[in-house]
Design a protein around this motif. Sequence first.
Motif, PDB file in Angstrom:
ATOM      1  N   ALA A  20      33.530 -20.625 110.310  1.00  0.00           N
ATOM      2  CA  ALA A  20      33.898 -20.643 108.891  1.00  0.00           C
ATOM      3  C   ALA A  20      35.314 -21.184 108.690  1.00  0.00           C
ATOM      4  CB  ALA A  20      33.744 -19.266 108.261  1.00  0.00           C
ATOM      5  N   ASP A  21      35.691 -22.177 109.481  1.00  0.00           N
ATOM      6  CA  ASP A  21      36.991 -22.820 109.339  1.00  0.00           C
ATOM      7  C   ASP A  21      37.013 -23.597 108.019  1.00  0.00           C
ATOM      8  OD1 ASP A  21      39.289 -24.415 109.520  1.00  0.00           O
ATOM      9  OD2 ASP A  21      39.088 -24.665 111.680  1.00  0.00           O
ATOM     10  N   THR A  22      37.917 -23.244 107.131  1.00  0.00           N
ATOM     11  CA  THR A  22      37.946 -23.857 105.796  1.00  0.00           C
ATOM     12  C   THR A  22      39.089 -24.849 105.624  1.00  0.00           C
ATOM     13  OG1 THR A  22      39.297 -22.049 104.903  1.00  0.00           O
ATOM     14  CG2 THR A  22      36.904 -21.817 104.775  1.00  0.00           C
ATOM     15  N   SER A  23      39.773 -25.209 106.706  1.00  0.00           N
ATOM     16  CA  SER A  23      40.941 -26.077 106.577  1.00  0.00           C
ATOM     17  C   SER A  23      40.531 -27.518 106.285  1.00  0.00           C
ATOM     18  CB  SER A  23      41.785 -26.031 107.852  1.00  0.00           C
ATOM     19  OG  SER A  23      41.090 -26.636 108.935  1.00  0.00           O
ATOM     20  N   LEU A  24      41.363 -28.187 105.508  1.00  0.00           N
ATOM     21  CA  LEU A  24      41.139 -29.605 105.242  1.00  0.00           C
ATOM     22  C   LEU A  24      41.300 -30.419 106.522  1.00  0.00           C
ATOM     23  CD1 LEU A  24      42.994 -29.971 101.829  1.00  0.00           C
ATOM     24  CD2 LEU A  24      40.557 -30.332 102.219  1.00  0.00           C
ATOM     25  N   LEU A  56      34.937 -31.769 100.637  1.00  0.00           N
ATOM     26  CA  LEU A  56      34.686 -31.297  99.280  1.00  0.00           C
ATOM     27  C   LEU A  56      34.759 -29.772  99.215  1.00  0.00           C
ATOM     28  CD1 LEU A  56      33.646 -31.803  96.320  1.00  0.00           C
ATOM     29  CD2 LEU A  56      31.321 -31.648  97.276  1.00  0.00           C
ATOM     30  N   VAL A  57      34.073 -29.105 100.117  1.00  0.00           N
ATOM     31  CA  VAL A  57      34.058 -27.642 100.128  1.00  0.00           C
ATOM     32  C   VAL A  57      35.425 -27.091 100.505  1.00  0.00           C
ATOM     33  CG1 VAL A  57      33.118 -25.630 101.337  1.00  0.00           C
ATOM     34  CG2 VAL A  57      31.585 -27.441 100.521  1.00  0.00           C
ATOM     35  N   ALA A  58      36.071 -27.694 101.506  1.00  0.00           N
ATOM     36  CA  ALA A  58      37.400 -27.235 101.909  1.00  0.00           C
ATOM     37  C   ALA A  58      38.401 -27.379 100.763  1.00  0.00           C
ATOM     38  CB  ALA A  58      37.880 -28.009 103.131  1.00  0.00           C
ATOM     39  N   SER A  59      38.289 -28.471 100.003  1.00  0.00           N
ATOM     40  CA  SER A  59      39.168 -28.667  98.853  1.00  0.00           C
ATOM     41  C   SER A  59      38.939 -27.587  97.801  1.00  0.00           C
ATOM     42  CB  SER A  59      38.934 -30.045  98.228  1.00  0.00           C
ATOM     43  OG  SER A  59      39.286 -31.066  99.121  1.00  0.00           O
ATOM     44  N   ALA A  60      37.665 -27.244  97.569  1.00  0.00           N
ATOM     45  CA  ALA A  60      37.349 -26.203  96.593  1.00  0.00           C
ATOM     46  C   ALA A  60      37.903 -24.859  97.040  1.00  0.00           C
ATOM     47  CB  ALA A  60      35.840 -26.119  96.388  1.00  0.00           C
ATOM     48  N   LEU A  61      37.695 -24.509  98.297  1.00  0.00           N
ATOM     49  CA  LEU A  61      38.173 -23.225  98.801  1.00  0.00           C
ATOM     50  C   LEU A  61      39.693 -23.118  98.739  1.00  0.00           C
ATOM     51  CD1 LEU A  61      35.739 -22.854 101.826  1.00  0.00           C
ATOM     52  CD2 LEU A  61      35.815 -21.360  99.818  1.00  0.00           C
TER      53      LEU A  61
END
Length: 356
Positions: free
Chosen positions: A186-190, A270-275
């Motif tokens: 679940a790594d959310t980094s850009l 896209l998802v990382a930017s949203a998070l």
Amino acid sequence: MTNSPLERAGLRPRVDKALAGFLATQRAHLLEIDPALAEVADAVSAFVLGGGKRLRPAFAYWGFRGAGGIDSDEAVAAVSALELVQASALIHDDLMDRSDTRRGEPSVHRRFELLHRRAGWRSDAAGFGDSAAVLLGDLALVWSDDLLHTSGMGLAELARARPVFDLMRTEVTVGQYLDVLTQATADTSLERAGKVARFKSAKYTVERPLLLGAALAGAGPEVLAAYSAFGLPLGEAFQMRDDVLGVFGDPAQTGKPAGDDLREGKRTYLVASALAALDDAGRVELDEALGDPALDDAGVERLRAVIRASAALDATEARIDALSREALTALDEAPIEEEAREVLLALADAATRRSV
């Protein structure tokens, strides 16, 4: 003359012809081993010949022509090997993502699961389908070697191309692993989202095909550097466009169910930017729903609204535009043949403005 860059020099039908001839030969070889392998040969042929834009062979071919390569059926056959690498990657990708469809048809693991069920065979039908998809994906990768080396290109050309071809296949494989790892952790980094995009898709969609064509033509370091400067940002823009379509695309055009990337838990740019942009409540809502295979259409619409509200869609579109401008500046300065520059410009537009 056709306006489509994929049709220039009659390329797309020539690629299809090279693939069809090669696959027919491979089918005959398999049937000599055992008639039961007809289903394997037919499944690979249907997957390879049943769709796809032939974008990677197009970049490789025009990279070849731009570096001074002379048009020939042998060169077309050599770059057509990229479609077998693509088939391998997609077959395995569908299996790992548990995707039911590809281009509006059953994915390979689902096709063989259905074969098992219809035949009434023993053991687990889903397990049989999974095993078949692993093996067919591997077979397509093996056949990519065969097609490159039986293309008719000379030994010197193939020796130059081989390191590029091998590195490309390594990169896409480890990029796929990083994608799986990112979903698991679940790594959310850009930063991680960008690296996955770069190695899973960007490099092997544009940069490496260009460099493969350049290697076949014996290009010098200036051309190689120019192709990398053009191909890498364009490939990243291509992948970001794919990520947008994975969330917001029309299933009638993409051939995949709406919101599949959300159900699969893809940690894209896209998802990382949203998070990164959402408040705590929005971040929790998006994070908890990502990777839920039971996410229904209403849930997909809700997550789309959350992503839009975060301004991540606008940010991703802006990033696509910036990367495209960077790529086009490099192409404008590249020391290549003018016809190839013209076609590569059109291919760049097709790669980043597509709707499917």
